[in-house]
Design an enzyme around this catalytic site. Sequence first.
Site, PDB file in Angstrom:
ATOM      1  N   LEU A 119      15.006  58.324  58.793  1.00 16.18           N
ATOM      2  CA  LEU A 119      16.043  59.349  58.607  1.00 16.18           C
ATOM      3  C   LEU A 119      16.937  59.480  59.843  1.00 16.18           C
ATOM      4  O   LEU A 119      17.698  60.431  59.979  1.00 16.18           O
ATOM      5  CB  LEU A 119      15.390  60.700  58.269  1.00 16.18           C
ATOM      6  CG  LEU A 119      14.525  60.682  56.999  1.00 16.18           C
ATOM      7  CD1 LEU A 119      13.852  62.036  56.774  1.00 16.18           C
ATOM      8  CD2 LEU A 119      15.355  60.326  55.759  1.00 16.18           C
ATOM      9  N   ASP A 164      23.568  54.553  62.098  1.00 18.13           N
ATOM     10  CA  ASP A 164      22.869  55.824  62.319  1.00 18.13           C
ATOM     11  C   ASP A 164      23.607  56.699  63.344  1.00 18.13           C
ATOM     12  O   ASP A 164      23.782  57.894  63.137  1.00 18.13           O
ATOM     13  CB  ASP A 164      21.433  55.579  62.824  1.00 18.13           C
ATOM     14  CG  ASP A 164      20.502  55.117  61.718  1.00 18.13           C
ATOM     15  OD1 ASP A 164      21.007  54.726  60.653  1.00 18.13           O
ATOM     16  OD2 ASP A 164      19.274  55.144  61.919  1.00 18.13           O
TER      17      ASP A 164
HETATM   18  O1  PMV Z   1      15.054  53.371  59.563  1.00 24.89           O
HETATM   19  P1  PMV Z   1      16.235  53.692  60.376  1.00 24.89           P
HETATM   20  O2  PMV Z   1      16.691  55.104  60.267  1.00 24.89           O
HETATM   21  O3  PMV Z   1      16.088  53.302  61.810  1.00 24.89           O
HETATM   22  O4  PMV Z   1      17.455  52.846  59.776  1.00 24.89           O
HETATM   23  C1  PMV Z   1      17.769  51.557  60.211  1.00 24.89           C
HETATM   24  C2  PMV Z   1      18.889  50.977  59.387  1.00 24.89           C
HETATM   25  C3  PMV Z   1      18.952  49.441  59.461  1.00 24.89           C
HETATM   26  O5  PMV Z   1      20.011  49.046  58.597  1.00 24.89           O
HETATM   27  C4  PMV Z   1      17.671  48.818  58.976  1.00 24.89           C
HETATM   28  C5  PMV Z   1      19.244  48.959  60.880  1.00 24.89           C
HETATM   29  C6  PMV Z   1      20.666  49.167  61.353  1.00 24.89           C
HETATM   30  O6  PMV Z   1      20.907  48.875  62.529  1.00 24.89           O
HETATM   31  O7  PMV Z   1      21.541  49.567  60.564  1.00 24.89           O
END
Ligand code: PMV
Length: 332
Positions: A119, A164
């Site tokens: 998240l 993010d």
């Molecule tokens: O799981 P999280 O919140 O760290 O999301 C990472 C999202 C990815 O696409 C897997 C990595 C990124 O750098 O976008």
Amino acid sequence: MTCVKFARASAPAKVMLFGEHFVVYGCPAILGSIDKRVSVTAKQSESAKINISSNMGFLASYSSESLEKPGPQFSEAQNTLYPIYAAVHDVLKDHFEVDGRHHGVEIDIKSDIPWGAGLGSSAASCVASVGAVKSLFLKPEKEWVYSRALGAERIIHENSSGADCNISTFGGLIYYIKDTRNKKISSKAELSLVVLITYIKHSTGSQVSFVKNFRNQNRSLFNDLASRATRVCDKAVSALRSGDVIKLGELMNENHMLLKDLGVSNDEINDLIRFCLDNGATGAKLTGAGGGGSVVALLSNENQTSFIRKMGKKGLRQSFPVRIGSYGLLIE
Ligand code: PMV
């Protein structure tokens, strides 16, 4: 230059509705900020230390003079909080040059975002920390905070898409392509979403490395999955704009299949998704890096309450409804 002793900033968590992992390789993603936040208080201190404490149970101390490098001497808390340290150190560095002396800071993080659940808690903590620490000296622009927070994230995950940090800084519901400006999407329908958290915490870095290896070994399959993910994402923009939640749910299911083929799902995630679909969700998929973390399910507005009740009755997992589109970085 004004210089205050104390500053506070907050930033939101996110759900990735479409495009995780593929976004690292230039495909689009759709993500929204949610109504869970991290709030960071920064206080100047006389010692040349960056001390970070968090209500998630982590407490770590680092040097503010030169950027420490992670190594076997680091505690679990020092490793976990490292991107925040790197971001804060980078901000303070600018002010060493101005003031010619070392500042230390005490960072206190209060978060209601589950950690390691996909998240975006790490990105939100970085964004809020950069915002709070910079505000000790002057009020920063959001673009500036975004670039500093992303720089710190990329020390750990060099291929981070930046999605993010972007959503956490700017908030809203966005269509995002790596290293470009995000585009706001206006959804005609109010999205009724529920997040279900697995018991498995994930490491984004290892999931991203797993996909990198997959891609190196299966280039044409990866390219095929990536172009299908791009089409799904583009269709999802139209479904959001027209308020077609049935179509949107189908597209989420399709996106999950692509992530499954990529190898980032697992039995616990797939079981949760089955539970969601059997209990009236129009679509469900893993959200974030997978390998654990969370599932996001799209419900029709009428069945949200009964769905949450069923989850509670099962007593198996944490789950909570989320509202999409909360504001991004807030300097208080
Ligand atoms: O799981 P999280 O919140 O760290 O999301 C990472 C999202 C990815 O696409 C897997 C990595 C990124 O750098 O976008």
